[in-house]
Design a protein around this motif. Structure first.
Motif, PDB file in Angstrom:
ATOM      1  N   ALA A 253       0.803  -1.098  -0.055  1.00 11.02           N
ATOM      2  CA  ALA A 253      -0.005  -0.031  -0.111  1.00 11.02           C
ATOM      3  C   ALA A 253       0.820   1.317   0.130  1.00 11.02           C
ATOM      4  CB  ALA A 253      -0.901   0.015   1.225  1.00 11.02           C
ATOM      5  N   ALA A 254       1.992   1.414   0.754  1.00 10.88           N
ATOM      6  CA  ALA A 254       2.967   2.422   0.693  1.00 10.88           C
ATOM      7  C   ALA A 254       3.544   2.691  -0.590  1.00 10.88           C
ATOM      8  CB  ALA A 254       3.755   2.056   2.020  1.00 10.88           C
ATOM      9  N   MET A 255       3.933   1.479  -1.058  1.00  9.84           N
ATOM     10  CA  MET A 255       4.595   1.650  -2.361  1.00  9.84           C
ATOM     11  C   MET A 255       4.016   2.398  -3.678  1.00  9.84           C
ATOM     12  SD  MET A 255       6.473  -1.131  -4.658  1.00  9.84           S
ATOM     13  CE  MET A 255       5.041  -2.159  -5.035  1.00  9.84           C
ATOM     14  N   LEU A 256       2.677   1.893  -3.421  1.00  9.67           N
ATOM     15  CA  LEU A 256       1.546   2.253  -4.214  1.00  9.67           C
ATOM     16  C   LEU A 256       1.211   3.979  -4.144  1.00  9.67           C
ATOM     17  CD1 LEU A 256      -0.949  -0.788  -4.709  1.00  9.67           C
ATOM     18  CD2 LEU A 256       1.047   0.020  -6.532  1.00  9.67           C
ATOM     19  N   ALA A 257       0.972   4.098  -2.883  1.00  9.28           N
ATOM     20  CA  ALA A 257       0.832   5.526  -2.388  1.00  9.28           C
ATOM     21  C   ALA A 257       1.805   6.395  -2.786  1.00  9.28           C
ATOM     22  CB  ALA A 257       0.324   5.369  -0.759  1.00  9.28           C
ATOM     23  N   TRP A 258       2.957   6.181  -2.519  1.00  9.55           N
ATOM     24  CA  TRP A 258       4.195   7.023  -2.959  1.00  9.55           C
ATOM     25  C   TRP A 258       4.306   7.242  -4.382  1.00  9.55           C
ATOM     26  CZ3 TRP A 258       8.888   7.868   0.771  1.00  9.55           C
ATOM     27  CH2 TRP A 258       9.681   8.565   0.010  1.00  9.55           C
ATOM     28  N   LEU A 259       3.954   6.160  -5.320  1.00  8.24           N
ATOM     29  CA  LEU A 259       4.164   6.214  -6.490  1.00  8.24           C
ATOM     30  C   LEU A 259       2.789   7.221  -7.308  1.00  8.24           C
ATOM     31  CD1 LEU A 259       5.035   2.655  -7.511  1.00  8.24           C
ATOM     32  CD2 LEU A 259       6.408   4.726  -7.884  1.00  8.24           C
ATOM     33  N   ILE A 260       1.918   7.060  -6.636  1.00  9.29           N
ATOM     34  CA  ILE A 260       0.530   7.837  -7.125  1.00  9.29           C
ATOM     35  C   ILE A 260       1.007   9.268  -6.759  1.00  9.29           C
ATOM     36  CG2 ILE A 260      -1.851   8.447  -6.680  1.00  9.29           C
ATOM     37  CD1 ILE A 260      -2.209   5.521  -6.126  1.00  9.29           C
ATOM     38  N   TYR A 261       1.526   9.479  -5.616  1.00  6.14           N
ATOM     39  CA  TYR A 261       1.815  11.077  -5.170  1.00  6.14           C
ATOM     40  C   TYR A 261       2.889  11.323  -6.076  1.00  6.14           C
ATOM     41  CZ  TYR A 261       3.924  14.695  -2.810  1.00  6.14           C
ATOM     42  OH  TYR A 261       4.888  15.978  -2.447  1.00  6.14           O
ATOM     43  N   GLU A 262       3.944  10.523  -6.453  1.00  8.89           N
ATOM     44  CA  GLU A 262       5.020  11.072  -7.233  1.00  8.89           C
ATOM     45  C   GLU A 262       4.684  11.394  -8.655  1.00  8.89           C
ATOM     46  OE1 GLU A 262       9.354   9.042  -6.963  1.00  8.89           O
ATOM     47  OE2 GLU A 262       8.059   7.794  -7.850  1.00  8.89           O
ATOM     48  N   LYS A 263       3.685  10.617  -9.109  1.00  5.22           N
ATOM     49  CA  LYS A 263       3.105  10.666 -10.641  1.00  5.22           C
ATOM     50  C   LYS A 263       2.386  12.051 -10.801  1.00  5.22           C
ATOM     51  CE  LYS A 263       1.868   9.763 -14.899  1.00  5.22           C
ATOM     52  NZ  LYS A 263       2.855   9.976 -15.923  1.00  5.22           N
ATOM     53  N   ALA A 297      -4.022  -2.356   8.252  1.00  5.66           N
ATOM     54  CA  ALA A 297      -2.349  -2.299   7.618  1.00  5.66           C
ATOM     55  C   ALA A 297      -2.427  -1.526   6.260  1.00  5.66           C
ATOM     56  CB  ALA A 297      -2.070  -3.909   7.397  1.00  5.66           C
ATOM     57  N   ILE A 298      -3.414  -1.656   5.359  1.00  6.95           N
ATOM     58  CA  ILE A 298      -3.903  -0.945   4.047  1.00  6.95           C
ATOM     59  C   ILE A 298      -3.582   0.519   4.475  1.00  6.95           C
ATOM     60  CG2 ILE A 298      -5.041  -0.339   2.254  1.00  6.95           C
ATOM     61  CD1 ILE A 298      -6.149  -3.262   2.043  1.00  6.95           C
ATOM     62  N   ALA A 299      -4.342   1.044   5.617  1.00  5.02           N
ATOM     63  CA  ALA A 299      -4.355   2.357   5.877  1.00  5.02           C
ATOM     64  C   ALA A 299      -3.314   3.086   6.453  1.00  5.02           C
ATOM     65  CB  ALA A 299      -5.510   2.612   6.790  1.00  5.02           C
ATOM     66  N   VAL A 300      -2.468   2.025   7.347  1.00  7.55           N
ATOM     67  CA  VAL A 300      -1.241   2.616   7.757  1.00  7.55           C
ATOM     68  C   VAL A 300      -0.368   2.756   6.697  1.00  7.55           C
ATOM     69  CG1 VAL A 300       0.741   1.776   9.128  1.00  7.55           C
ATOM     70  CG2 VAL A 300      -1.565   1.506  10.182  1.00  7.55           C
ATOM     71  N   GLY A 301      -0.127   1.655   5.915  1.00  4.39           N
ATOM     72  CA  GLY A 301       0.838   1.841   4.733  1.00  4.39           C
ATOM     73  C   GLY A 301       0.519   2.974   3.807  1.00  4.39           C
ATOM     74  N   ALA A 302      -0.815   3.086   3.461  1.00  6.98           N
ATOM     75  CA  ALA A 302      -0.976   4.103   2.257  1.00  6.98           C
ATOM     76  C   ALA A 302      -0.747   5.475   3.087  1.00  6.98           C
ATOM     77  CB  ALA A 302      -2.542   4.313   2.087  1.00  6.98           C
ATOM     78  N   ILE A 303      -1.163   5.769   4.286  1.00  3.73           N
ATOM     79  CA  ILE A 303      -0.713   7.204   4.948  1.00  3.73           C
ATOM     80  C   ILE A 303       0.754   7.183   4.911  1.00  3.73           C
ATOM     81  CG2 ILE A 303      -1.151   8.379   7.010  1.00  3.73           C
ATOM     82  CD1 ILE A 303      -3.710   7.026   7.447  1.00  3.73           C
ATOM     83  N   ALA A 304       1.304   6.214   5.386  1.00  6.24           N
ATOM     84  CA  ALA A 304       2.884   6.389   5.435  1.00  6.24           C
ATOM     85  C   ALA A 304       3.223   6.958   4.193  1.00  6.24           C
ATOM     86  CB  ALA A 304       3.351   5.095   6.190  1.00  6.24           C
ATOM     87  N   GLY A 305       3.122   6.110   3.080  1.00  2.87           N
ATOM     88  CA  GLY A 305       3.493   6.160   1.750  1.00  2.87           C
ATOM     89  C   GLY A 305       3.399   7.665   1.399  1.00  2.87           C
ATOM     90  N   LEU A 306       2.217   8.138   1.501  1.00  2.00           N
ATOM     91  CA  LEU A 306       1.960   9.585   1.094  1.00  2.00           C
ATOM     92  C   LEU A 306       2.683  10.548   1.893  1.00  2.00           C
ATOM     93  CD1 LEU A 306      -0.033  11.498  -0.717  1.00  2.00           C
ATOM     94  CD2 LEU A 306      -1.437  11.293   1.277  1.00  2.00           C
ATOM     95  N   LEU A 307       2.568  10.439   3.135  1.00  2.00           N
ATOM     96  CA  LEU A 307       3.145  11.481   4.120  1.00  2.00           C
ATOM     97  C   LEU A 307       4.693  11.556   4.036  1.00  2.00           C
ATOM     98  CD1 LEU A 307       0.687  11.666   6.915  1.00  2.00           C
ATOM     99  CD2 LEU A 307       0.735  13.226   4.932  1.00  2.00           C
ATOM    100  N   CYS A 308       5.158  10.345   4.004  1.00  2.00           N
ATOM    101  CA  CYS A 308       6.532  10.391   3.883  1.00  2.00           C
ATOM    102  C   CYS A 308       7.195  10.672   2.651  1.00  2.00           C
ATOM    103  CB  CYS A 308       7.274   9.001   4.034  1.00  2.00           C
ATOM    104  SG  CYS A 308       7.209   8.187   5.747  1.00  2.00           S
ATOM    105  N   ALA A 309       6.400  10.537   1.411  1.00  5.40           N
ATOM    106  CA  ALA A 309       6.774  10.988   0.039  1.00  5.40           C
ATOM    107  C   ALA A 309       6.813  12.776   0.172  1.00  5.40           C
ATOM    108  CB  ALA A 309       5.810  10.509  -1.053  1.00  5.40           C
ATOM    109  N   MET A 310       5.808  13.211   0.906  1.00  2.00           N
ATOM    110  CA  MET A 310       5.788  14.604   1.108  1.00  2.00           C
ATOM    111  C   MET A 310       6.785  14.954   2.027  1.00  2.00           C
ATOM    112  SD  MET A 310       1.691  14.902   1.572  1.00  2.00           S
ATOM    113  CE  MET A 310       1.587  16.839   1.661  1.00  2.00           C
ATOM    114  N   ALA A 311       7.205  14.229   3.239  1.00  2.00           N
ATOM    115  CA  ALA A 311       8.092  14.833   4.204  1.00  2.00           C
ATOM    116  C   ALA A 311       9.740  14.918   3.652  1.00  2.00           C
ATOM    117  CB  ALA A 311       8.088  13.911   5.190  1.00  2.00           C
TER     118      ALA A 311
END
Length: 446
Positions: A253-263, A297-311
């Motif tokens: 979930a985190a990997m996908l969230a990071w990639l979506i933010y990045e795109k 776990a999906i929620a935790v991963g997605a939130i982390a992927g998005l906010l870490c990408a921003m951080a």
């Protein structure tokens, strides 16, 4: 980490649990070389070997410290809820091969070596923030002092029976506070003392080998199953299996969230983003995976992927040079994973604690805040003081000339890659059959 007082006392060794924990220990050990490759690929060519060595040296230093006194400080008899100490653990002199870890069916030696692997990788995590500019001798001294003054006590707070965070009820299944917040805050403390790299925000400092980064991320993901699932110290009740499953889910979930933010933000799906997003998910699920269900776990991963990408971009805004985003991924991801337990704990995993979204109110959230910010503050301040003292005595940084020319050559008298024979020439003809080599030589002479 599974608290020793939650399971009924056992008197017989379990071969299955012992074997499982030895495998998990080996998996966690593999994470340190994996981290070395992950970081090594992210730096410029001239810093590759130094980055690898900053991780590898931790395998040597921390192992010896752990045997001499580290295990005793972290898991010995509690003293004032701050530190442990047991003379039997000093040098492992009082540990017998048949001695079982309190309340479990595994030998003390197995628990000790599993915990050793955590102690090894935690200071190695810090090294990514300091790339390109730290003397190797200064780094080795820092690892020695930091493990003693920061890691061993914090491990006792969080996982040692009698530690204040343990007794308060702070949930940290496998190291959100003791490992990731601890390392991330330390990284921030050190870089605020030693300053920026030469050319920060001016010169291009792109990763020199993205395949190496992806290899390192893959090894980390693989080893993390031992890191997380093994932290229940057995799998008789299925909690370790839940943690294994949640590790995979949150990382995806985190990997996908990071990639979506990045795109959306930068217009491309990058391999560096995929690797970084995966690591952010692994970090965030580490404290939470035994307390949340798979949807959590999906929620935790997605939130982390998005906010870490921003951080990770904050270093450019605030001007601190976190070379490889240890603060943005490990500190921020560790904080998120630890605090989100207060919202997503299901009450059906490692304990009956329920988070806000499952009807439990905010009681656990405030406990998590206490653990998170105490570890963050202590590690930040103590690490900055250690770096300051080292810098004022033996010096923390290499010279500017050595940094510009390349820290690999200056500190290790080696380079990661030998390009002298690239493209043919003498190296190619030397291994050719004699007539071919002779003909080539005559042609060159002509």
């Amino acid at each position: 980490m599974a608290p020793a007082i939650t399971l009924a006392a056992e008197t017989e060794l379990s071969a299955a649990n012992t074997g499982f924990m030895l495998i998990c220990s080996a998996l966690v050990m593999l994470m340190t070389p994996g981290l070395a490759f992950f970081y090594g690929g992210m730096v410029r060519v001239k810093s590759t070997l130094n980055m690898l060595m900053m991780s590898f040296i931790s395998l040597g230093i921390v192992t010896i410290l752990w045997v001499l006194y580290g295990f005793s400080l972290a898991f010995g008899t509690d003293s004032g809820s701050i530190i442990g100490w047991s003379s039997d653990y000093v040098g492992f002199t009082g540990i017998g091969t048949a001695d079982l870890w309190s309340g479990y069916t595994i030998p003390v030696y197995v628990f000790a070596v599993f915990q050793l692997m955590f102690a090894i990788i935690t200071p190695a995590l810090i090294s990514g923030a300091l790339a390109d500019r730290v003397k190797f001798t200064a780094w080795a001294l820092f690892v020695t002092l930091w493990a003693t003054v920061v890691y061993f006590p914090v491990a006792h707070w969080v996982w040692g029976t009698g530690g204040w965070a343990f007794e308060l009820g702070v949930i940290d299944f496998a190291g959100g506070t003791a490992v990731h917040i601890n390392a991330g805050a330390a990284a921030l403390g050190v870089i605020l003392v030693i300053g920026k790299r030469v050319g920060f925000k001016k010169d291009p400092m792109r990763p020199h080998s993205l395949p190496l980064v992806m290899l390192g991320a893959g090894l980390l993901w693989f080893g993390w199953f031992g890191f997380n699932a093994g932290s229940w110290l057995g799998n008789d009740d299925g909690v370790g299996a839940l943690m294994f499953v949640n590790t995979q889910i949150a990382t995806a979930a985190a990997m996908l969230a990071w990639l979506i933010y990045e795109k959306l933000r930068h217009g491309a799906f990058t391999t560096l983003g995929a690797a970084s997003g995966a690591v952010a998910g692994l970090v965030a699920i580490t404290p939470a995976g035994g307390a949340v269900d798979p949807l959590g776990a999906i929620a935790v991963g997605a939130i982390a992927g998005l906010l870490c990408a921003m951080a990770v971009g904050l270093k450019y805004k605030f001007g601190y040079d976190d070379s490889l985003d240890v603060v943005g991924v490990h500190l921020v991801g560790g904080v998120l994973g630890s605090l989100l337990i207060g919202f997503f704990a299901s009450g059906k995993g490692q304990s009956e604690v329920e988070g806000l979204f499952y009807g439990g109110g905010l009681e656990q959230f405030w406990k998590q805040c206490a653990g998170v910010f105490a570890v963050l503050a202590y590690s930040l301040v103590a690490s900055a003081i250690l770096a300051f003292l080292i810098d004022k005595t033996i010096g923390m940084r290499v010279s500017e000339d050595d940094e510009v020319a390349g820290i690999d050559q200056a500190e290790h008298a080696e380079t990661a890659y030998d390009f002298s024979g690239a493209g043919g020439g003498a190296s190619r003809t030397a291994s050719a059959p004699a007539p071919v080599a002779e003909a080539a030589s005559k042609k060159v002479d002509a």
